[in-house]
Design a protein around this motif. Structure first.
Motif, PDB file in Angstrom:
ATOM      1  N   ARG B  11       0.448  -1.295   0.068  1.00  0.00           N
ATOM      2  CA  ARG B  11      -0.312  -0.063   0.502  1.00  0.00           C
ATOM      3  C   ARG B  11       0.523   1.536  -0.164  1.00  0.00           C
ATOM      4  NH1 ARG B  11      -5.496   1.546   1.366  1.00  0.00           N
ATOM      5  NH2 ARG B  11      -4.188   4.046   2.181  1.00  0.00           N
ATOM      6  N   GLU B  12       1.905   1.556   1.064  1.00  0.00           N
ATOM      7  CA  GLU B  12       2.367   2.351   0.757  1.00  0.00           C
ATOM      8  C   GLU B  12       3.769   2.687  -0.068  1.00  0.00           C
ATOM      9  OE1 GLU B  12       3.137   5.048   3.766  1.00  0.00           O
ATOM     10  OE2 GLU B  12       1.150   3.965   3.991  1.00  0.00           O
ATOM     11  N   ARG B  13       3.660   1.757  -0.427  1.00  0.00           N
ATOM     12  CA  ARG B  13       4.848   2.085  -1.811  1.00  0.00           C
ATOM     13  C   ARG B  13       4.612   2.209  -3.239  1.00  0.00           C
ATOM     14  NH1 ARG B  13       6.977  -3.096  -0.867  1.00  0.00           N
ATOM     15  NH2 ARG B  13       6.379  -4.068  -2.448  1.00  0.00           N
ATOM     16  N   ILE B  14       2.626   1.691  -3.050  1.00  0.00           N
ATOM     17  CA  ILE B  14       2.008   2.874  -4.148  1.00  0.00           C
ATOM     18  C   ILE B  14       1.970   4.065  -3.846  1.00  0.00           C
ATOM     19  CG2 ILE B  14      -0.045   2.496  -4.953  1.00  0.00           C
ATOM     20  CD1 ILE B  14      -0.271  -0.192  -4.576  1.00  0.00           C
ATOM     21  N   LEU B  15       1.883   3.858  -3.089  1.00  0.00           N
ATOM     22  CA  LEU B  15       0.735   5.160  -2.651  1.00  0.00           C
ATOM     23  C   LEU B  15       1.907   5.941  -2.833  1.00  0.00           C
ATOM     24  CD1 LEU B  15      -0.723   5.772   0.429  1.00  0.00           C
ATOM     25  CD2 LEU B  15      -2.035   5.971  -1.868  1.00  0.00           C
ATOM     26  N   GLU B  19       2.400   9.589  -5.870  1.00  0.00           N
ATOM     27  CA  GLU B  19       2.913  10.489  -4.770  1.00  0.00           C
ATOM     28  C   GLU B  19       3.854  11.706  -6.689  1.00  0.00           C
ATOM     29  OE1 GLU B  19       2.926  12.417  -1.050  1.00  0.00           O
ATOM     30  OE2 GLU B  19       5.085  11.068  -1.402  1.00  0.00           O
ATOM     31  N   ARG B  20       5.047  10.127  -6.713  1.00  0.00           N
ATOM     32  CA  ARG B  20       5.858  11.105  -7.141  1.00  0.00           C
ATOM     33  C   ARG B  20       5.470  11.428  -9.167  1.00  0.00           C
ATOM     34  NH1 ARG B  20       9.724   8.611  -9.778  1.00  0.00           N
ATOM     35  NH2 ARG B  20       9.236   5.754  -9.266  1.00  0.00           N
ATOM     36  N   LEU B  21       4.711  10.171  -9.472  1.00  0.00           N
ATOM     37  CA  LEU B  21       4.744  10.317 -10.724  1.00  0.00           C
ATOM     38  C   LEU B  21       3.664  10.708 -10.928  1.00  0.00           C
ATOM     39  CD1 LEU B  21       4.613   6.336 -11.264  1.00  0.00           C
ATOM     40  CD2 LEU B  21       6.313   8.403 -12.103  1.00  0.00           C
ATOM     41  N   PHE B  22       2.469  11.254 -10.189  1.00  0.00           N
ATOM     42  CA  PHE B  22       1.565  12.041 -10.558  1.00  0.00           C
ATOM     43  C   PHE B  22       2.265  13.675 -10.580  1.00  0.00           C
ATOM     44  CE2 PHE B  22      -2.049   9.290  -8.356  1.00  0.00           C
ATOM     45  CZ  PHE B  22      -2.191   9.029  -9.644  1.00  0.00           C
ATOM     46  N   MET B  23       3.202  14.149  -9.697  1.00  0.00           N
ATOM     47  CA  MET B  23       3.820  14.792 -10.006  1.00  0.00           C
ATOM     48  C   MET B  23       4.558  15.328 -11.179  1.00  0.00           C
ATOM     49  SD  MET B  23       7.247  16.513  -8.969  1.00  0.00           S
ATOM     50  CE  MET B  23       8.216  15.444  -8.573  1.00  0.00           C
ATOM     51  N   ARG B  25       4.406  13.741 -14.357  1.00  0.00           N
ATOM     52  CA  ARG B  25       3.392  13.317 -14.908  1.00  0.00           C
ATOM     53  C   ARG B  25       2.034  14.279 -14.989  1.00  0.00           C
ATOM     54  NH1 ARG B  25       7.023  10.032 -17.952  1.00  0.00           N
ATOM     55  NH2 ARG B  25       4.753   9.338 -19.552  1.00  0.00           N
ATOM     56  N   GLY B  26       1.636  14.510 -14.082  1.00  0.00           N
ATOM     57  CA  GLY B  26      -0.124  14.318 -13.915  1.00  0.00           C
ATOM     58  C   GLY B  26      -0.703  13.779 -13.792  1.00  0.00           C
ATOM     59  N   TYR B  27      -1.819  13.874 -13.625  1.00  0.00           N
ATOM     60  CA  TYR B  27      -2.926  12.586 -13.257  1.00  0.00           C
ATOM     61  C   TYR B  27      -2.878  12.109 -14.730  1.00  0.00           C
ATOM     62  CZ  TYR B  27      -6.899  10.007 -12.016  1.00  0.00           C
ATOM     63  OH  TYR B  27      -8.024   9.449 -11.880  1.00  0.00           O
ATOM     64  N   GLU B  28      -3.775  12.695 -15.966  1.00  0.00           N
ATOM     65  CA  GLU B  28      -4.109  11.933 -16.949  1.00  0.00           C
ATOM     66  C   GLU B  28      -2.588  11.277 -17.740  1.00  0.00           C
ATOM     67  OE1 GLU B  28      -7.073  12.105 -18.120  1.00  0.00           O
ATOM     68  OE2 GLU B  28      -7.917  14.173 -17.460  1.00  0.00           O
ATOM     69  N   GLY B  29      -1.461  11.849 -17.231  1.00  0.00           N
ATOM     70  CA  GLY B  29       0.086  11.613 -18.050  1.00  0.00           C
ATOM     71  C   GLY B  29       0.087  10.243 -17.503  1.00  0.00           C
ATOM     72  N   THR B  30      -0.393  10.204 -16.329  1.00  0.00           N
ATOM     73  CA  THR B  30       0.659   8.611 -15.255  1.00  0.00           C
ATOM     74  C   THR B  30      -0.847   7.693 -15.658  1.00  0.00           C
ATOM     75  OG1 THR B  30       1.347   9.977 -14.089  1.00  0.00           O
ATOM     76  CG2 THR B  30       1.066   7.912 -13.183  1.00  0.00           C
ATOM     77  N   SER B  31      -0.716   6.726 -16.012  1.00  0.00           N
ATOM     78  CA  SER B  31      -0.941   5.057 -15.919  1.00  0.00           C
ATOM     79  C   SER B  31      -1.039   4.660 -14.386  1.00  0.00           C
ATOM     80  CB  SER B  31      -1.410   3.939 -17.337  1.00  0.00           C
ATOM     81  OG  SER B  31       0.531   3.840 -17.112  1.00  0.00           O
ATOM     82  N   MET B  32      -2.255   3.515 -14.007  1.00  0.00           N
ATOM     83  CA  MET B  32      -1.980   2.385 -13.564  1.00  0.00           C
ATOM     84  C   MET B  32       0.037   1.754 -13.277  1.00  0.00           C
ATOM     85  SD  MET B  32      -4.868   2.907 -11.706  1.00  0.00           S
ATOM     86  CE  MET B  32      -5.793   1.152 -11.668  1.00  0.00           C
ATOM     87  N   ARG B  33      -0.232   1.637 -15.470  1.00  0.00           N
ATOM     88  CA  ARG B  33       0.692   0.592 -15.418  1.00  0.00           C
ATOM     89  C   ARG B  33       2.001   0.849 -15.245  1.00  0.00           C
ATOM     90  NH1 ARG B  33      -2.901  -0.937 -18.183  1.00  0.00           N
ATOM     91  NH2 ARG B  33      -3.881  -3.441 -18.859  1.00  0.00           N
ATOM     92  N   MET B  34       2.347   2.247 -15.256  1.00  0.00           N
ATOM     93  CA  MET B  34       3.348   2.725 -14.963  1.00  0.00           C
ATOM     94  C   MET B  34       3.631   2.843 -13.502  1.00  0.00           C
ATOM     95  SD  MET B  34       2.981   6.729 -17.021  1.00  0.00           S
ATOM     96  CE  MET B  34       2.772   6.541 -18.890  1.00  0.00           C
ATOM     97  N   ILE B  35       3.101   3.175 -12.781  1.00  0.00           N
ATOM     98  CA  ILE B  35       2.605   3.274 -10.891  1.00  0.00           C
ATOM     99  C   ILE B  35       2.967   1.523 -10.438  1.00  0.00           C
ATOM    100  CG2 ILE B  35       1.143   3.259  -8.969  1.00  0.00           C
ATOM    101  CD1 ILE B  35      -0.763   5.762 -10.361  1.00  0.00           C
ATOM    102  N   THR B  36       1.933   0.726 -10.868  1.00  0.00           N
ATOM    103  CA  THR B  36       2.508  -0.589 -10.374  1.00  0.00           C
ATOM    104  C   THR B  36       3.715  -1.375 -11.202  1.00  0.00           C
ATOM    105  OG1 THR B  36       1.154  -1.832 -12.054  1.00  0.00           O
ATOM    106  CG2 THR B  36      -0.014  -1.447 -10.315  1.00  0.00           C
ATOM    107  N   LEU B  57      -5.540   8.946  -6.236  1.00  0.00           N
ATOM    108  CA  LEU B  57      -4.919   9.983  -6.351  1.00  0.00           C
ATOM    109  C   LEU B  57      -5.645  10.203  -4.997  1.00  0.00           C
ATOM    110  CD1 LEU B  57      -3.977  12.592  -7.959  1.00  0.00           C
ATOM    111  CD2 LEU B  57      -5.895  12.964  -8.105  1.00  0.00           C
ATOM    112  N   ARG B  58      -6.917  10.684  -4.399  1.00  0.00           N
ATOM    113  CA  ARG B  58      -7.409  10.720  -2.884  1.00  0.00           C
ATOM    114  C   ARG B  58      -6.617  10.978  -1.976  1.00  0.00           C
ATOM    115  NH1 ARG B  58     -12.712  10.741  -6.054  1.00  0.00           N
ATOM    116  NH2 ARG B  58     -13.494   8.870  -5.808  1.00  0.00           N
ATOM    117  N   GLU B  59      -6.245   9.150  -2.159  1.00  0.00           N
ATOM    118  CA  GLU B  59      -6.119   8.944  -0.665  1.00  0.00           C
ATOM    119  C   GLU B  59      -4.117   9.336  -0.599  1.00  0.00           C
ATOM    120  OE1 GLU B  59      -6.977   7.491   1.520  1.00  0.00           O
ATOM    121  OE2 GLU B  59      -5.485   7.226   2.225  1.00  0.00           O
ATOM    122  N   VAL B  60      -3.734   9.817  -2.020  1.00  0.00           N
ATOM    123  CA  VAL B  60      -2.162   9.757  -2.056  1.00  0.00           C
ATOM    124  C   VAL B  60      -2.695  11.637  -1.489  1.00  0.00           C
ATOM    125  CG1 VAL B  60      -0.696  11.318  -3.413  1.00  0.00           C
ATOM    126  CG2 VAL B  60      -1.626   8.912  -4.179  1.00  0.00           C
TER     127      VAL B  60
END
Lengths: 246, 246
Positions: B11-15, B19-23, B25-36, B57-60
């Motif tokens: 959980r923490e690792r995902i968050l 956090e870093r990727l949304f920062m 590349r933005g929300y729309e520019g970040t895919s779930m696959r990039m994050i995982t 995003l909300r949890e981040v």
DNA sequence: GTCTATATTCAGATAGAC
DNA sequence: GTCTATCTGAATATAGAC
């Protein structure tokens, strides 16, 4: 109606619609189908006229920034010509830089508030090609104004001027973009500018009237006292603050 | 190593990664696959732990804003307690509001500069659910500080204070987000804060030292003279400007 | 220049085995 | 909780007829 007319209509219609949708939904949040649908042109028209979605965004900005850059440089040229080699007043530099932009907001044929909001919002888009594009478009104008401000404020360190230039750009961008964003976030109504019944000309003028004093106040604020982290002394009249030169 | 530990790690690792990727590349520019992929967890893990990308995003934000909101309210409570009913100095209100945030930037366990940049950038994301979310998260704190500023500046019209609050939020957001955006756009180096070798603590402190005087200068600038559109008078000492009450 | 139809890739989300 | 495999939809872009 000649064929040329129709071509330009399609091109312009795509640009106008893209400008609005990119403003409302961001670059990544706007699909080609939304654009061509709203512009009532064929899906393939964007690629025919512009080559790609990225190129479309660049063209949306290019047609406005060409005017803005020229106007900003001309305004500075005129001020420097009148000053005869003397440093300019900070307020005049700000008026030339920010006033020119804000006047675009009052002119529908230059994009009006739609373009201003788009500009403010797009400066924070993280996409690489967008940053690269803006970097190239802005370089000359920013450099000229940076030098003008350095001359206008000889007792303020260069680095500090650069920082404050960034702060001012930020305040302006948010003030513009935030017209329909920050209000939601803060829950604070701003009146005028958010009222759809007030035309762009009035909204842009009111924004300018409010923003310019704020920017000037920030630009001319006393410098930070790095060795004294207490900020209470800054409640004294700003003009009483001593400018440090290092 | 218990199962619980592993769950929380995931959980923490995902968050952290989100956090870093949304920062970056933005929300729309970040895919779930990039994050995982970057978090080295399974693609399905995000939906298992958070339910959806929006909820992620909300949890981040929630895990950081819970601390920030509490700290900001507490700082204001303390100031008002000490003041015994008297209006607060504007500088103290700004210090409580902006200083608290900037101190987050120096604390890695609170997200450091990564979270600050994410916050500044996300405030301009146009997606509806993001605005709605921030609106709810910010409402109470903004309202409290707005009232504090209105009391702190009794001779400044309410509407003007709200505008200037927006300007300050904008300057701060850009100053933070722009740490790696505006430098590219303006081509101006800011030193310290962009140097990867300088840690977050130093960068955050330097930013605070520079930003606070600017904000205070803007907040306390003379009010616009709506009937006199010439701006030259504003080169006079700010303290000599008359405050209009309407 | 404009259109239809489609190629190709990638997105978020989930079913069901382990 | 984690994994593989896959569903479903949507994205950009283009080929080729008109």
């Amino acid at each position: 109606m000649s064929d040329i007319k129709i071509i330009q209509d399609t091109r312009e219609r795509i640009l106008d619609v893209a400008e609005r949708l990119f403003m409302e939904r961001g670059y990544e949040g706007t699909s080609m189908r939304m654009i061509t649908g709203a512009a009532e042109v064929n899906l393939a028209a964007v690629n025919y006229h512009f080559g790609s979605k990225e190129a479309l965004l660049r063209e949306v900005f290019r047609r406005r920034l060409a005017w803005l850059n020229h106007e900003r440089l001309q305004a500075l040229d005129e001020l420097e010509g009148q000053a005869n080699g003397a440093p300019l007043k900070p307020s005049l530099v700000l008026e030339a830089f920010f006033g020119t932009l804000l006047r675009m907001g009052g002119n529908e044929s230059l994009g009006g508030m739609t373009f201003l909001r788009l500009l403010g919002r797009t400066l924070t888009e993280p996409a690489e090609f967008i940053r690269t594009f803006f970097s190239g478009e802005y370089a000359e104008v920013i450099e000229r104004y940076k030098l003008a401000l350095i001359r206008a404020l000889p007792d303020v360190p260069r680095a500090e001027i650069v920082w404050r230039l960034h702060f001012m750009l930020g305040a302006m961008s948010y003030a513009i973009a935030g017209t329909d964003v920050l209000q939601v976030v803060t829950g604070c109504e701003l009146g005028d500018i958010s009222d759809a019944n007030v035309d762009d000309k009035v909204a842009a003028q009111r924004l300018a009237d409010r923003l310019m004093p704020f920017l000037l106040g920030g630009l001319r604020a006393p410098l930070p006292q790095f060795l004294d982290l207490s900020t209470q002394q800054q409640d004294a009249s700003p003009s009483s603050g001593k400018r440090k030169t290092a």
